[in-house]
Design a protein around this motif. Structure first.
Motif, PDB file in Angstrom:
ATOM      1  N   ALA A   1       0.694  -1.196  -0.020  1.00  7.79           N
ATOM      2  CA  ALA A   1       0.105  -0.049   0.070  1.00  7.79           C
ATOM      3  C   ALA A   1       0.888   1.169  -0.108  1.00  7.79           C
ATOM      4  O   ALA A   1       0.439   2.174  -0.567  1.00  7.79           O
ATOM      5  N   PHE A   2       1.707   1.346   0.794  1.00  2.00           N
ATOM      6  CA  PHE A   2       2.796   2.314   0.903  1.00  2.00           C
ATOM      7  C   PHE A   2       3.546   2.431  -0.385  1.00  2.00           C
ATOM      8  O   PHE A   2       4.034   3.780  -0.917  1.00  2.00           O
ATOM      9  N   THR A   3       3.901   1.231  -1.133  1.00  3.24           N
ATOM     10  CA  THR A   3       4.674   1.689  -2.258  1.00  3.24           C
ATOM     11  C   THR A   3       3.872   2.191  -3.355  1.00  3.24           C
ATOM     12  O   THR A   3       4.297   3.216  -4.148  1.00  3.24           O
ATOM     13  N   GLY A   4       2.543   1.825  -3.425  1.00  2.00           N
ATOM     14  CA  GLY A   4       1.492   2.473  -4.432  1.00  2.00           C
ATOM     15  C   GLY A   4       0.739   3.701  -3.961  1.00  2.00           C
ATOM     16  O   GLY A   4      -0.363   3.652  -4.463  1.00  2.00           O
ATOM     17  N   HIS A   5       1.056   4.210  -2.753  1.00  2.00           N
ATOM     18  CA  HIS A   5       0.351   5.264  -2.258  1.00  2.00           C
ATOM     19  C   HIS A   5      -0.344   6.391  -2.957  1.00  2.00           C
ATOM     20  O   HIS A   5      -1.570   6.768  -3.061  1.00  2.00           O
ATOM     21  N   SER A   6       0.683   6.689  -3.813  1.00  2.00           N
ATOM     22  CA  SER A   6      -0.099   7.876  -4.971  1.00  2.00           C
ATOM     23  C   SER A   6      -0.983   7.442  -5.726  1.00  2.00           C
ATOM     24  O   SER A   6      -2.037   7.920  -5.877  1.00  2.00           O
ATOM     25  N   LEU A   7      -0.936   6.230  -6.338  1.00  2.00           N
ATOM     26  CA  LEU A   7      -1.901   5.604  -7.159  1.00  2.00           C
ATOM     27  C   LEU A   7      -3.200   5.216  -6.210  1.00  2.00           C
ATOM     28  O   LEU A   7      -4.224   5.307  -7.042  1.00  2.00           O
ATOM     29  N   VAL A   8      -2.727   4.794  -5.011  1.00  2.00           N
ATOM     30  CA  VAL A   8      -4.059   4.408  -4.323  1.00  2.00           C
ATOM     31  C   VAL A   8      -4.921   5.617  -4.190  1.00  2.00           C
ATOM     32  O   VAL A   8      -6.119   5.832  -4.472  1.00  2.00           O
ATOM     33  N   LYS A   9      -4.328   6.947  -3.997  1.00  2.00           N
ATOM     34  CA  LYS A   9      -5.237   8.159  -3.818  1.00  2.00           C
ATOM     35  C   LYS A   9      -5.662   8.608  -5.129  1.00  2.00           C
ATOM     36  O   LYS A   9      -6.816   9.100  -5.058  1.00  2.00           O
ATOM     37  N   VAL A  10      -4.821   8.374  -6.182  1.00  2.00           N
ATOM     38  CA  VAL A  10      -5.416   8.700  -7.553  1.00  2.00           C
ATOM     39  C   VAL A  10      -6.524   8.168  -7.786  1.00  2.00           C
ATOM     40  O   VAL A  10      -7.627   8.591  -8.423  1.00  2.00           O
ATOM     41  N   LEU A  11      -6.730   6.842  -7.831  1.00  2.00           N
ATOM     42  CA  LEU A  11      -7.709   6.027  -8.091  1.00  2.00           C
ATOM     43  C   LEU A  11      -8.902   5.920  -6.996  1.00  2.00           C
ATOM     44  O   LEU A  11      -9.934   5.171  -7.208  1.00  2.00           O
ATOM     45  N   GLY A  12      -8.656   6.781  -5.904  1.00  2.00           N
ATOM     46  CA  GLY A  12      -9.824   6.700  -4.963  1.00  2.00           C
ATOM     47  C   GLY A  12      -9.750   5.384  -4.097  1.00  2.00           C
ATOM     48  O   GLY A  12     -11.248   4.968  -3.909  1.00  2.00           O
ATOM     49  N   ARG A  13      -9.247   4.615  -3.983  1.00  2.00           N
ATOM     50  CA  ARG A  13      -9.086   3.258  -3.219  1.00  2.00           C
ATOM     51  C   ARG A  13      -8.636   3.183  -2.001  1.00  2.00           C
ATOM     52  O   ARG A  13      -8.314   2.276  -1.362  1.00  2.00           O
ATOM     53  N   ARG A  14      -8.857   4.632  -1.397  1.00  2.00           N
ATOM     54  CA  ARG A  14      -8.304   4.747   0.027  1.00  2.00           C
ATOM     55  C   ARG A  14      -9.230   3.602   0.921  1.00  2.00           C
ATOM     56  O   ARG A  14      -8.632   3.169   1.865  1.00  2.00           O
ATOM     57  N   ARG A  15     -10.582   3.668   0.622  1.00  2.00           N
ATOM     58  CA  ARG A  15     -11.309   2.892   1.443  1.00  2.00           C
ATOM     59  C   ARG A  15     -10.958   1.402   1.578  1.00  2.00           C
ATOM     60  O   ARG A  15     -11.054   0.630   2.600  1.00  2.00           O
ATOM     61  N   GLU A  16     -10.536   0.935   0.286  1.00  2.00           N
ATOM     62  CA  GLU A  16     -10.430  -0.520   0.211  1.00  2.00           C
ATOM     63  C   GLU A  16      -9.044  -0.649   0.792  1.00  2.00           C
ATOM     64  O   GLU A  16      -9.106  -1.899   1.314  1.00  2.00           O
ATOM     65  N   VAL A  17      -8.130  -0.099   0.779  1.00  2.00           N
ATOM     66  CA  VAL A  17      -6.861  -0.315   1.325  1.00  2.00           C
ATOM     67  C   VAL A  17      -6.933  -0.307   2.710  1.00  2.00           C
ATOM     68  O   VAL A  17      -6.487  -1.015   3.478  1.00  2.00           O
ATOM     69  N   GLU A  18      -7.846   0.489   3.146  1.00  2.00           N
ATOM     70  CA  GLU A  18      -8.153   0.630   4.722  1.00  2.00           C
ATOM     71  C   GLU A  18      -8.683  -0.555   5.168  1.00  2.00           C
ATOM     72  O   GLU A  18      -8.378  -1.236   6.301  1.00  2.00           O
ATOM     73  N   ALA A  19      -9.773  -1.079   4.527  1.00  2.00           N
ATOM     74  CA  ALA A  19     -10.482  -2.191   4.779  1.00  2.00           C
ATOM     75  C   ALA A  19      -9.643  -3.383   4.715  1.00  2.00           C
ATOM     76  O   ALA A  19      -9.834  -4.107   5.591  1.00  2.00           O
ATOM     77  N   ALA A  20      -8.794  -3.524   3.893  1.00  2.00           N
ATOM     78  CA  ALA A  20      -7.816  -4.713   3.486  1.00  2.00           C
ATOM     79  C   ALA A  20      -6.953  -4.658   4.933  1.00  2.00           C
ATOM     80  O   ALA A  20      -6.538  -5.521   5.502  1.00  2.00           O
ATOM     81  N   PHE A  21      -6.471  -3.419   5.413  1.00  2.00           N
ATOM     82  CA  PHE A  21      -5.475  -3.333   6.328  1.00  2.00           C
ATOM     83  C   PHE A  21      -6.294  -3.625   7.759  1.00  2.00           C
ATOM     84  O   PHE A  21      -5.855  -4.473   8.598  1.00  2.00           O
ATOM     85  N   GLU A  22      -7.442  -3.288   7.875  1.00  2.00           N
ATOM     86  CA  GLU A  22      -8.212  -3.255   9.111  1.00  2.00           C
ATOM     87  C   GLU A  22      -8.414  -4.938   9.277  1.00  2.00           C
ATOM     88  O   GLU A  22      -8.125  -5.734  10.254  1.00  2.00           O
ATOM     89  N   ALA A  23      -8.790  -5.906   8.143  1.00  2.00           N
ATOM     90  CA  ALA A  23      -8.800  -7.275   8.037  1.00  2.00           C
ATOM     91  C   ALA A  23      -7.692  -7.874   8.488  1.00  2.00           C
ATOM     92  O   ALA A  23      -7.694  -8.737   9.344  1.00  2.00           O
ATOM     93  N   GLU A  24      -6.552  -7.410   7.852  1.00  2.00           N
ATOM     94  CA  GLU A  24      -5.143  -8.102   8.074  1.00  2.00           C
ATOM     95  C   GLU A  24      -5.072  -7.891   9.906  1.00  2.00           C
ATOM     96  O   GLU A  24      -4.333  -8.675  10.590  1.00  2.00           O
ATOM     97  N   ASN A  25      -5.164  -6.501   9.944  1.00  2.00           N
ATOM     98  CA  ASN A  25      -4.918  -6.190  11.429  1.00  2.00           C
ATOM     99  C   ASN A  25      -5.836  -6.836  12.569  1.00  2.00           C
ATOM    100  O   ASN A  25      -5.090  -7.226  13.548  1.00  2.00           O
ATOM    101  N   ASP A  26      -7.114  -7.019  12.303  1.00  2.00           N
ATOM    102  CA  ASP A  26      -7.627  -7.798  12.975  1.00  2.00           C
ATOM    103  C   ASP A  26      -7.224  -9.202  13.275  1.00  2.00           C
ATOM    104  O   ASP A  26      -7.401  -9.724  14.239  1.00  2.00           O
ATOM    105  N   GLU A  27      -6.927  -9.913  12.050  1.00  2.00           N
ATOM    106  CA  GLU A  27      -6.486 -11.069  12.189  1.00  2.00           C
ATOM    107  C   GLU A  27      -5.306 -11.452  12.851  1.00  2.00           C
ATOM    108  O   GLU A  27      -5.185 -12.277  13.638  1.00  2.00           O
TER     109      GLU A  27
END
Length: 666
Positions: A279-305
């Motif tokens: 996510a950090f490597t592609g941080h700019s692309l994540v923001k440009v494509l508006g996928r911040r919520r998806e990345v946060e959701a993936a992080f939350e899922a992994e963090n919860d596990e």
């Protein structure tokens, strides 16, 4: 973002199989089947073997320190006896013998008090001998001071042993990474690999540091205390031992449950690191494509596990210490009651009971400490398993018998070469071609046609399945990889620079190059033009991202690095795909200087960069469908002509760049 599959403790997950498949390096998470705790722990301890001399010293220091610590309560019991006997004797008539005092008590019917007096060394009428008590207390103080100094020295030496072992492990991992084939990294997310190299090794270091000394001291204390307890009262010692099998049985059941949870905890840590790194490597692309919520959701899922695994591991293993403390307290109560009864009937002195109670505490305390270390040990062994899996990974074949290869003009031949990343998916089949010395061979074709694979085979990042590739008549499969790659220069689409000066980044192409050679490479590749606009010129420090340099300027630095290396074989893989048109012209001129008098392979999507190539290969599905010069292929109206027309729907203005423009700052 690559999908993350649920990792199970007992299964091996291997995703991917070739470049370009999911994850930062084209692969998914590599799981592992949990090893047995015993063999893994034994292998980890075996890493201390080179320090066996210091390990023996640690053992001797620990034995000496524990012996003195164990003797302390017994000696202190003598002081208790002196005080108690003095207080008891002071209340007896002076001049009376001990036997007469015992007989008088029995006549009065105080048999219990008579039994107690018979077991004492009492002088009727004489009080406490404070001089003797003082000597005993000084002796105890000296014993404990020396024991503490020996324990400190043992910890100092053990720290050196552990850190030396961890340093060797890091060295082994670093060396191992350089011996692994490219296919291993294609299947490993970078975050997962970095987690093994950093987090897991750090966890091993902390585990060894925190547990080895305590484990050794606790085991020796148990042995020493048992010996002292049996010397005082075998019966009470046997009673105290009843808690050991009970504690071991309960601890074993808890360990079985918690070990799997610790394995899962560290796997989840690696998975989370991989997701964060991606996510950090592609941080700019994540923001440009508006996928911040998806990345946060993936992080939350992994963090919860990770939370669930860590909470479970710590909670389950944390049950061990309260269980052992309960058994220890129960044992303490039993010993205190039985010891009091034995003092009352004269079979033991008060000092012996006091010493025995202290020993019972000393006996249960190391058992409790051993139990509390189980979670640390399980966590450390779980990390060790992950590091050992890396160290046990299959390496590139050893080339000790291959003769050194130097010189040559750079002729490359593919003779009926076939290769597949996946045995069930054909890629390159029966490919033959010749790249003669000094020629520039361009390779074009749609994505997935096998262009980069062709280069990977030349460099022996992968070995062919059948056929052979020769360099100046020598089969590359019989050459040392270092010799082959030492004669090859590469300029890739993704520029790789490291933190250091621009001079250092250029000199990386050939260590030991002189200042004049570095400047010559910089001038030949137009780096010299823009460097003088930087604050510190060639001494300007840049980071791995290139700092203030543009994409084109970073690419020119990598070309200068390859120019300095003076390779016989040059590979340019999409070297101009990420730069603007004007910078592309500068890069093309730099590459033209670089290609002079050496065989070159150029992979390009921009067909404007390969018009002057001596031979153009058009690839589709791993096969060469057309080959020839630019004009010849256009005249045929085949696959190359279709690619060209797709890129140049309108006539391109192919004006040459002027010498004045080449000299101007970028």
């Amino acid at each position: 973002m690559s999908d993350r599959k649920t990792l199970k403790v007992t299964e091996r997950v291997q995703m991917g199989g070739g470049p370009g498949r999911g994850g930062p390096f084209g692969g998914g998470m590599v799981g592992q089947k949990s090893m047995d705790f015993g063999p893994s722990a034994k292998r980890l301890v075996g890493r201390l073997a080179p320090e066996r001399g210091k390990v023996v010293l640690v053992l001797l220091l620990a034995i000496a320190s524990v012996t003195l610590s164990v003797i302390g309560p017994r000696v202190l019991g003598f002081a208790t006896d002196l005080i108690f006997e003095g207080l008891f004797g002071r209340n007896l008539p002076p001049g009376m013998s001990k036997a007469d005092a015992v007989a008088a008590l029995r006549e009065r019917g105080d048999d219990r008090l008579a039994d107690m007096l018979a077991g004492m060394d009492v002088v009727p009428g004489q009080g406490v001998d404070f001089g003797a008590v003082g000597h005993v207390l000084l002796l105890v103080l000296g014993v404990y001071v020396v024991a503490s100094l020996l324990m400190w020295l043992q910890g100092y030496v053990l720290n050196d042993v552990v850190q030396s072992a961890v340093r060797r492990m890091r060295d082994d991992v670093e060396a191992k990474i350089h011996r692994l084939p490219l296919s291993y990294f294609d299947r490993q997310p970078r975050g997962e690999l970095l987690s093994r190299v950093t987090n897991d090794i750090d966890n091993i270091s902390q585990t060894l540091q925190q547990t080895m000394s305590q484990l050794l001291v606790s085991l020796l204390t148990v042995v020493g205390v048992l010996a002292m307890m049996f010397s005082i009262s075998p019966t009470l010692a046997l009673i105290a031992l009843v808690t050991v099998p009970v504690g071991m049985a309960l601890t074993g059941q808890i360990m079985k449950r918690s070990q799997g949870l610790f394995i899962q905890q560290w796997r989840r840590t690696g998975a989370l690191n991989g997701q964060i790194e991606e996510a950090f490597t592609g941080h700019s692309l994540v923001k440009v494509l508006g996928r911040r919520r998806e990345v946060e959701a993936a992080f939350e899922a992994e963090n919860d596990e990770l939370y669930q695994a860590s909470f479970g591991a710590q909670f389950v293993s944390g049950l061990i210490m309260p269980v052992m403390m309960f058994l220890g307290n129960l044992n303490y109560v039993v010993i205190a009651v039985l010891g009091g009864l034995r003092v009352a009937n004269g079979s033991m002195s008060l000092g012996e009971v006091q010493a025995f109670i202290q020993y019972s505490r000393q006996f249960t305390q190391p058992l409790t400490q051993l139990a509390s270390m189980v979670n640390l040990l399980q966590s450390g062994v779980a990390s060790a398993e992950r590091v050992f899996e890396l160290l046990d990974a299959e390496e590139e074949p050893v080339e000790s018998d291959a003769p050194p290869t130097t010189g040559g003009r750079g002729e490359v031949r593919f003779e009926d070469v076939s290769f597949r990343y996946d045995p069930d998916r054909p890629l390159i089949e029966d490919l033959s071609l010749v790249a003669r010395p000094g020629e520039t061979v361009a390779i074009v074709g749609p994505t997935g046609a096998g262009k980069t694979t062709l280069v990977n085979l030349v460099m022996r990042f992968y070995d062919v399945d059948s056929g052979r590739i020769t360099l100046d008549g020598v089969d590359v499969a019989t050459m040392r990889r270092a010799d082959l790659r030492g004669r090859t220069g590469m300029v890739l689409q993704d520029t790789w620079l490291f933190e250091g000066t621009i001079r250092d980044n250029i000199a990386y192409g050939r260590p030991g190059a002189s200042e004049e050679e570095i400047l010559e490479a910089a001038r030949a590749t137009y780096v010299d033009r823009f460097v003088h606009n930087l604050p510190d010129g060639y001494d300007t420090v840049i980071d791995e991202e290139g700092g203030s340099l543009s994409a084109g300027e970073r690419q020119l630095v990598t070309i200068a690095r390859a120019f300095l290396a003076k390779p016989a074989l040059l590979i340019l893989d999409e070297a101009t795909s990420s730069v603007d048109t004007r910078t592309e012209l500068l890069v093309q001129h730099a590459m033209a200087a670089l290609r002079t008098d050496r065989t070159s392979f150029v992979i390009a999507h921009r067909l404007s960069t390969i018009r002057d190539a001596d031979l153009i290969l058009v690839m589709e599905d791993g096969r060469i469908v057309e080959q020839g010069s630019h004009d010849e292929l256009l005249a045929r109206g085949g696959a190359y002509a279709e690619l060209y027309q797709a890129q140049f729907a309108a006539p391109a203005d192919d004006a040459a760049i002027t010498a004045e423009e080449l000299g101007a700052p970028v």
